[in-house]
Scaffold this motif. Structure first.
Motif, PDB file in Angstrom:
ATOM      1  N   GLN A 146      -8.108   1.812  -6.746  1.00  0.00           N
ATOM      2  CA  GLN A 146      -9.308   1.522  -5.974  1.00  0.00           C
ATOM      3  C   GLN A 146      -9.054   0.279  -5.135  1.00  0.00           C
ATOM      4  OE1 GLN A 146     -13.083   0.520  -8.005  1.00  0.00           O
ATOM      5  NE2 GLN A 146     -14.001   2.072  -6.691  1.00  0.00           N
ATOM      6  N   VAL A 147      -9.210   0.424  -3.830  1.00  0.00           N
ATOM      7  CA  VAL A 147      -8.882  -0.659  -2.897  1.00  0.00           C
ATOM      8  C   VAL A 147      -9.972  -0.767  -1.840  1.00  0.00           C
ATOM      9  CG1 VAL A 147      -6.389  -0.324  -3.229  1.00  0.00           C
ATOM     10  CG2 VAL A 147      -7.564   0.855  -1.358  1.00  0.00           C
TER      11      VAL A 147
ATOM     12  N   GLY B  20      -4.577   3.199  -0.704  1.00  0.00           N
ATOM     13  CA  GLY B  20      -5.044   3.343  -2.073  1.00  0.00           C
ATOM     14  C   GLY B  20      -5.092   4.789  -2.516  1.00  0.00           C
TER      15      GLY B  20
ATOM     16  N   HIS C 285     -15.038   0.790  -0.816  1.00  0.00           N
ATOM     17  CA  HIS C 285     -14.027   1.050  -1.834  1.00  0.00           C
ATOM     18  C   HIS C 285     -14.012   2.541  -2.159  1.00  0.00           C
ATOM     19  CE1 HIS C 285     -14.612  -3.315  -2.486  1.00  0.00           C
ATOM     20  NE2 HIS C 285     -13.328  -3.290  -2.845  1.00  0.00           N
TER      21      HIS C 285
ATOM     22  N   LEU D 215       0.822  -1.210   0.000  1.00  0.00           N
ATOM     23  CA  LEU D 215       0.000   0.000   0.000  1.00  0.00           C
ATOM     24  C   LEU D 215       0.853   1.255   0.000  1.00  0.00           C
ATOM     25  CD1 LEU D 215      -2.818  -0.970   2.506  1.00  0.00           C
ATOM     26  CD2 LEU D 215      -3.002  -0.713   0.040  1.00  0.00           C
TER      27      LEU D 215
ATOM     28  N   THR E 126      -4.600   3.459 -12.597  1.00  0.00           N
ATOM     29  CA  THR E 126      -3.586   4.147 -11.813  1.00  0.00           C
ATOM     30  C   THR E 126      -2.633   4.855 -12.772  1.00  0.00           C
ATOM     31  OG1 THR E 126      -2.176   2.189 -11.822  1.00  0.00           O
ATOM     32  CG2 THR E 126      -3.735   2.409  -9.993  1.00  0.00           C
TER      33      THR E 126
ATOM     34  N   GLY F  43      -1.388   2.873  -5.646  1.00  0.00           N
ATOM     35  CA  GLY F  43      -2.706   3.323  -5.229  1.00  0.00           C
ATOM     36  C   GLY F  43      -3.793   2.554  -5.941  1.00  0.00           C
TER      37      GLY F  43
ATOM     38  N   TRP G 256      -7.425   7.113 -10.714  1.00  0.00           N
ATOM     39  CA  TRP G 256      -6.497   7.024  -9.580  1.00  0.00           C
ATOM     40  C   TRP G 256      -5.059   7.292 -10.016  1.00  0.00           C
ATOM     41  CZ3 TRP G 256     -10.401   3.317 -10.338  1.00  0.00           C
ATOM     42  CH2 TRP G 256     -11.526   3.532  -9.534  1.00  0.00           C
TER      43      TRP G 256
ATOM     44  N   ASP H  39     -10.979   0.057   1.452  1.00  0.00           N
ATOM     45  CA  ASP H  39     -10.541   1.015   2.480  1.00  0.00           C
ATOM     46  C   ASP H  39     -11.422   0.946   3.730  1.00  0.00           C
ATOM     47  OD1 ASP H  39     -12.855   2.273   1.668  1.00  0.00           O
ATOM     48  OD2 ASP H  39     -11.897   4.127   1.014  1.00  0.00           O
TER      49      ASP H  39
END
Length: 557
Positions: free
Chosen positions: A410-411, A401, A469, A212, A310, A408, A281, A413
């Motif tokens: 979309q994770v 993220g 997310h 991360l 990303t 980073g 992102w 969270d």
């Protein structure tokens, strides 16, 4: 020194090109090509190293056009494929030039400071070559995109098009635009200040930083956590990356130091067709969206592609068919870029949408922060209690993220909602779906004690399985002299997201995001040079609806 002879592509290169082309989805090759190493003189006498790629075409057939690329990441197989070889194998001539002080180019690498003049000298040199066709396009992502903006500060008349994926035009904006220092400048500087023989491929190291955290080593993690930050980083870097410490010394983006590294005037002057590519992102999404809107408002022929990507993913590897179409129309004059001005990926529904511009027409949807960490359309009571949390700079809220340089995206969270230093305002399950298109805005009646504090806001979606997310976010260092009796207006970054029926809206409020941003120490001392810290109590007033989230919702929702 006589020019080195051109070398034909070998079997290994042809195999790699074939595999790469299939991966990025481009059509068949039209030719093989040769590569010739050249040296390009600059006005101050130093020479830049470059490779000239020339397609091997039938007698009497000329290349489809010339592409100019300026690159600080070397000219090896990985970086040259996406920027030069894939085009040379499809009939284009490509000149790939290493930035001053990198990969065999003479001089000293000082990020952002020399590109404006060096790029003009490269163009002057090209015009003197027998193979120069009379016009050219520019190409390249990230720092390569920045180099294009630097060239276009004084647009050459023979530059006919530019393709700029994930490319910033303003180094100061990225480093200090939020009021806090972006610590990815430290990890990037770590990579750039080491030779490839010491660190391996620069491109692979930038693209494959695990975890991360974008920081590449335990030692660098410890360095950015040390106080004072400047001294701690000095111990880690030694005499490497002197530019990093100049960045730290100049927190005001209007300082003269940044003048040569900011190319806002380019947006006023450029007239040529431009293709912009970004990801929701990406590290530079905010700048790309600003570029598109500014140029579009001026009437420039500008096109935008934004995917669920990303920084590395948005660098063009998923947009090569559109890039080829763009070159076919504006450089080769043999095709048509038949895509819409804005091609936008809607997260949540995972669909692409064609739009005449960005952002589209929307209507505001207001959700009020409520007691018990709720958010919804119901106005809270006048006596609703305040909400508060404490940010401790010695135990900072982590970055999870989002718009980090390499790790980073979309994770999940959900962990934020369990932290005592984060407020997670969550709605009830939605009775109907709606789409958010544009910049969400938060009006926050906020106070902090002491007044030295930052705010990190994030919009997330909680799915039917109670997993959150991230969608979009913002960071802002607060003015300690602000009037705390007046609400803050805080815009989040652009997004395009469909909240499905049954999911929940979540607004996260925190006092930091570390190590993405340097921490506010909670004292009057500089966050770069200070050593003293103080926990910061953040208090939000929610009574009467003074704190609210306003979503730009699709007009037909």
């Amino acid at each position: 020194m006589a020019a080195q002879p051109a070398k034909p592509r070998n079997c290994a290169g042809a195999t790699l090109d074939y595999i790469g082309a299939r991966h990025v989805g481009v059509g068949p090759e039209v030719s093989s090509y040769t590569t010739q190493a050249v040296k390009i003189p600059m006005r101050d006498g130093i020479k830049l190293a470059a490779d000239l790629y020339a397609p091997e075409l039938p007698s009497g057939q000329t290349p489809a056009g010339l592409i100019m690329i300026q690159c600080c990441y070397g000219r090896g197989a990985g970086i040259s494929f996406i920027n030069a070889r894939v085009f040379a194998a499809r009939g284009y001539r490509a000149l790939m030039v290493s930035t001053r002080g990198t990969a065999g180019s003479e001089g000293v690498f000082d990020p952002g400071s020399n590109e404006q003049f060096d790029s003009q000298d490269i163009v002057d040199w090209m015009r003197q070559q027998p193979w120069y066709p009379g016009s050219f396009a520019t190409m390249g992502a990230s720092y390569l995109g920045y180099s294009q903006w630097a060239l276009l500060q004084n647009p050459p008349e023979d530059c006919v098009a530019a393709i700029i994926p994930v490319g910033p035009h303003d180094h100061a904006w990225h480093a200090w635009g939020t009021g806090s220092f972006r610590l990815d400048r430290a990890s990037w500087s770590d990579v750039m200040s080491k030779g490839e023989e010491e660190s391996g491929s620069i491109v692979s190291r930038l693209a494959n930083i695990p975890g991360l955290s974008f920081l590449r080593s335990k030692e660098l993690e410890e360095a950015v956590a040390g106080l004072p930050l400047d001294t701690s980083l000095q111990r880690y870097f030694g005499d490497r990356a002197p530019w990093l410490f100049e960045y730290l010394k100049h927190p005001c983006i209007d300082d003269d130091y940044w003048t040569s590294r900011r190319h806002n005037a380019t947006l006023e002057r450029v007239q040529i067709p431009i293709l912009l590519v970004s990801g929701w992102w990406d590290t530079f999404t905010t700048q790309t969206m600003h570029q598109f809107k500014y140029l579009r408002d001026r009437g420039v022929n500008v096109s935008l592609i934004v995917g669920p990507w990303t920084h590395v993913q948005g660098s063009g590897i998923h947009s090569m068919p559109e890039i080829m179409d763009f070159l076919a129309e504006h450089l080769a004059k043999t095709g048509k870029y038949s895509h819409p001005p804005a091609r936008i990926h809607i997260t949540g529904s995972k669909e692409w949408r064609s739009m005449p511009t960005w952002p589209p027409v929307t209507e505001p949807k207001c959700l009020f922060l409520q007691e018990y960490n709720k958010i919804g359309s119901k106005l809270p009571l006048q006596n609703a209690p305040e909400a508060s949390f404490v940010f401790d700079p010695l135990d900072p809220t982590p970055s999870i993220g989002g718009n980090q340089i390499s790790s980073g995206g979309q994770v999940n969270d959900s962990a934020y909602a369990d932290r005592s230093d984060v407020l997670a305002f969550t709605s009830e399950p939605l009775a109907q779906a709606f789409e958010v298109l544009g910049k969400p805005c938060v009006y926050l009646m906020h106070a902090s004690d002491p007044p030295f504090a930052d705010l990190f806001l994030r919009l997330s979606e909680v799915d039917i399985e109670d997993v959150s997310h991230n969608i979009t976010e913002m960071y802002h260092a607060l003015d300690p002299s602000r009037d705390m009796t007046q609400p803050l207006k805080l815009e989040l970054q652009d997004c395009a997201h469909r909240f499905k029926k049954g999911t929940r809206v979540r607004l996260l409020v925190a006092g930091g995001s570390f190590p993405m941003y340097a921490r506010n120490l909670g004292t009057a001392e500089s966050r770069v040079f200070g050593t003293k810290t103080a926990p910061q109590r953040h208090t939000l007033t929610i009574a009467g609806g003074v704190s609210q989230l306003v979503l730009p919702v699709a007009a037909d929702a």
